[in-house]
Design a protein around this motif. Structure first.
Motif, PDB file in Angstrom:
ATOM      1  N   MET A   1      12.479  59.338 -20.504  1.00 40.37           N
ATOM      2  CA  MET A   1      12.857  59.000 -19.155  1.00 40.37           C
ATOM      3  C   MET A   1      13.127  57.501 -19.064  1.00 40.37           C
ATOM      4  N   ILE A   2      14.000  57.114 -18.161  1.00 41.65           N
ATOM      5  CA  ILE A   2      14.277  55.708 -17.945  1.00 41.65           C
ATOM      6  C   ILE A   2      13.195  55.144 -17.048  1.00 41.65           C
ATOM      7  N   GLY A   3      12.679  53.993 -17.382  1.00 41.99           N
ATOM      8  CA  GLY A   3      11.656  53.367 -16.561  1.00 41.99           C
ATOM      9  C   GLY A   3      12.239  52.225 -15.760  1.00 41.99           C
ATOM     10  N   TYR A   4      11.585  51.870 -14.698  1.00 41.74           N
ATOM     11  CA  TYR A   4      12.014  50.778 -13.850  1.00 41.74           C
ATOM     12  C   TYR A   4      11.070  49.604 -14.004  1.00 41.74           C
ATOM     13  N   GLN A   5      11.532  48.448 -13.678  1.00 37.06           N
ATOM     14  CA  GLN A   5      10.674  47.281 -13.590  1.00 37.06           C
ATOM     15  C   GLN A   5      11.116  46.479 -12.390  1.00 37.06           C
ATOM     16  N   THR A   6      10.229  45.678 -11.866  1.00 38.47           N
ATOM     17  CA  THR A   6      10.551  44.928 -10.660  1.00 38.47           C
ATOM     18  C   THR A   6      10.919  43.489 -10.941  1.00 38.47           C
ATOM     19  N   ALA A   7      10.749  43.033 -12.154  1.00 40.27           N
ATOM     20  CA  ALA A   7      11.085  41.646 -12.475  1.00 40.27           C
ATOM     21  C   ALA A   7      12.480  41.585 -13.091  1.00 40.27           C
ATOM     22  N   ALA A   8      12.590  40.969 -14.249  1.00 32.63           N
ATOM     23  CA  ALA A   8      13.889  40.820 -14.910  1.00 32.63           C
ATOM     24  C   ALA A   8      14.418  42.181 -15.336  1.00 32.63           C
ATOM     25  N   PRO A   9      15.753  42.324 -15.399  1.00 34.77           N
ATOM     26  CA  PRO A   9      16.338  43.592 -15.817  1.00 34.77           C
ATOM     27  C   PRO A   9      15.902  43.973 -17.218  1.00 34.77           C
ATOM     28  N   LYS A  10      15.797  45.254 -17.460  1.00 36.82           N
ATOM     29  CA  LYS A  10      15.392  45.761 -18.761  1.00 36.82           C
ATOM     30  C   LYS A  10      16.578  46.461 -19.409  1.00 36.82           C
ATOM     31  N   LEU A  11      16.836  46.117 -20.639  1.00 37.38           N
ATOM     32  CA  LEU A  11      17.902  46.758 -21.396  1.00 37.38           C
ATOM     33  C   LEU A  11      17.389  48.095 -21.882  1.00 37.38           C
ATOM     34  N   ILE A  12      18.177  49.120 -21.724  1.00 30.73           N
ATOM     35  CA  ILE A  12      17.799  50.456 -22.128  1.00 30.73           C
ATOM     36  C   ILE A  12      18.553  50.785 -23.398  1.00 30.73           C
ATOM     37  N   ARG A  13      17.859  51.188 -24.414  1.00 39.03           N
ATOM     38  CA  ARG A  13      18.490  51.505 -25.691  1.00 39.03           C
ATOM     39  C   ARG A  13      18.233  52.971 -26.018  1.00 39.03           C
ATOM     40  N   PRO A  14      19.258  53.685 -26.512  1.00 39.45           N
ATOM     41  CA  PRO A  14      19.055  55.083 -26.893  1.00 39.45           C
ATOM     42  C   PRO A  14      18.275  55.163 -28.198  1.00 39.45           C
ATOM     43  N   ALA A  15      17.620  56.281 -28.411  1.00 39.97           N
ATOM     44  CA  ALA A  15      16.945  56.519 -29.684  1.00 39.97           C
ATOM     45  C   ALA A  15      17.991  56.584 -30.785  1.00 39.97           C
ATOM     46  N   ALA A  16      17.645  56.157 -31.969  1.00 40.73           N
ATOM     47  CA  ALA A  16      18.592  56.077 -33.077  1.00 40.73           C
ATOM     48  C   ALA A  16      19.129  57.439 -33.483  1.00 40.73           C
ATOM     49  N   THR A  17      18.407  58.508 -33.200  1.00 43.55           N
ATOM     50  CA  THR A  17      18.827  59.833 -33.650  1.00 43.55           C
ATOM     51  C   THR A  17      19.703  60.565 -32.642  1.00 43.55           C
ATOM     52  N   MET A  18      19.969  59.970 -31.496  1.00 40.23           N
ATOM     53  CA  MET A  18      20.759  60.656 -30.470  1.00 40.23           C
ATOM     54  C   MET A  18      22.222  60.752 -30.863  1.00 40.23           C
ATOM     55  N   PRO A  95      14.733  47.129  -6.601  1.00 44.28           N
ATOM     56  CA  PRO A  95      14.375  46.145  -5.568  1.00 44.28           C
ATOM     57  C   PRO A  95      12.865  45.933  -5.527  1.00 44.28           C
ATOM     58  N   ASP A  96      12.485  44.771  -5.034  1.00 42.11           N
ATOM     59  CA  ASP A  96      11.076  44.459  -4.823  1.00 42.11           C
ATOM     60  C   ASP A  96      10.948  43.710  -3.502  1.00 42.11           C
ATOM     61  N   GLU A  97       9.800  43.132  -3.249  1.00 43.02           N
ATOM     62  CA  GLU A  97       9.584  42.458  -1.970  1.00 43.02           C
ATOM     63  C   GLU A  97      10.487  41.238  -1.783  1.00 43.02           C
ATOM     64  N   ASN A  98      11.041  40.698  -2.859  1.00 45.24           N
ATOM     65  CA  ASN A  98      11.908  39.520  -2.779  1.00 45.24           C
ATOM     66  C   ASN A  98      13.395  39.825  -2.928  1.00 45.24           C
ATOM     67  N   HIS A  99      13.719  41.042  -3.356  1.00 49.95           N
ATOM     68  CA  HIS A  99      15.121  41.389  -3.633  1.00 49.95           C
ATOM     69  C   HIS A  99      15.427  42.791  -3.108  1.00 49.95           C
TER      70      HIS A  99
END
Length: 152
Positions: A1-18, A95-99
């Protein structure tokens, strides 16, 4: 599953076997840069997300980042990769409390580092929509605003 974060953007990488389906590359054209497209959906039909997969796959083929701001559902990476979405180019912003969703969308469009920004902002005023269009032109990015009917 894709996860979220509230600070800096997170790069999402696929598994090598996909397995990634073969998708024709998108022709880069400055004619499509700097625009905002609205997609109006029924509020209760998040099941229509698979209908958007070919569009998302095409948009992920550019050399710049593809930003998603506050998607309404978390989709499995395998589903996205199987649809042809290049997950190595996708950044999820929450989004978070500041964005707010609007602020993050405007900043991503304006930055010039994103080919496309797809956002689920809920209600936007005419002024906010115009500001997103201005930001898209300034950053030579394409914005896609997905809203429910009651927010259109």
């Amino acid at each position: 599953m894709i996860g979220y974060q509230t600070a800096a953007p997170k790069l999402i990488r696929p598994a090598a076997t996909m397995h990634k389906p073969v998708v024709a590359p998108v022709k880069q054209s400055t004619n499509n840069s700097g625009k905002v497209t609205e997609i109006i959906m029924r509020d209760d039909e998040l099941s229509n997300m698979p209908m958007l997969m070919p569009l998302l796959a095409q948009l992920s083929r550019d050399d710049r980042w593809f930003v998603w701001v506050a998607p309404p559902v978390v989709l499995p990476k395998a589903l996205l990769a199987d649809a042809g979405i290049d997950l190595s180019k996708v950044i999820l912003l929450k989004p978070d409390e500041n964005h707010t969703v609007y602020d993050l969308s405007r900043q991503a469009l304006k930055a010039g580092t994103c080919h496309a920004v797809i956002t689920w902002p809920g209600y936007l005023s005419e002024e906010e929509l115009n500001d997103l269009e201005d930001a898209a032109r300034e950053g030579a990015s394409h914005g896609i605003v997905i809203r429910g009917r009651h927010n259109a």
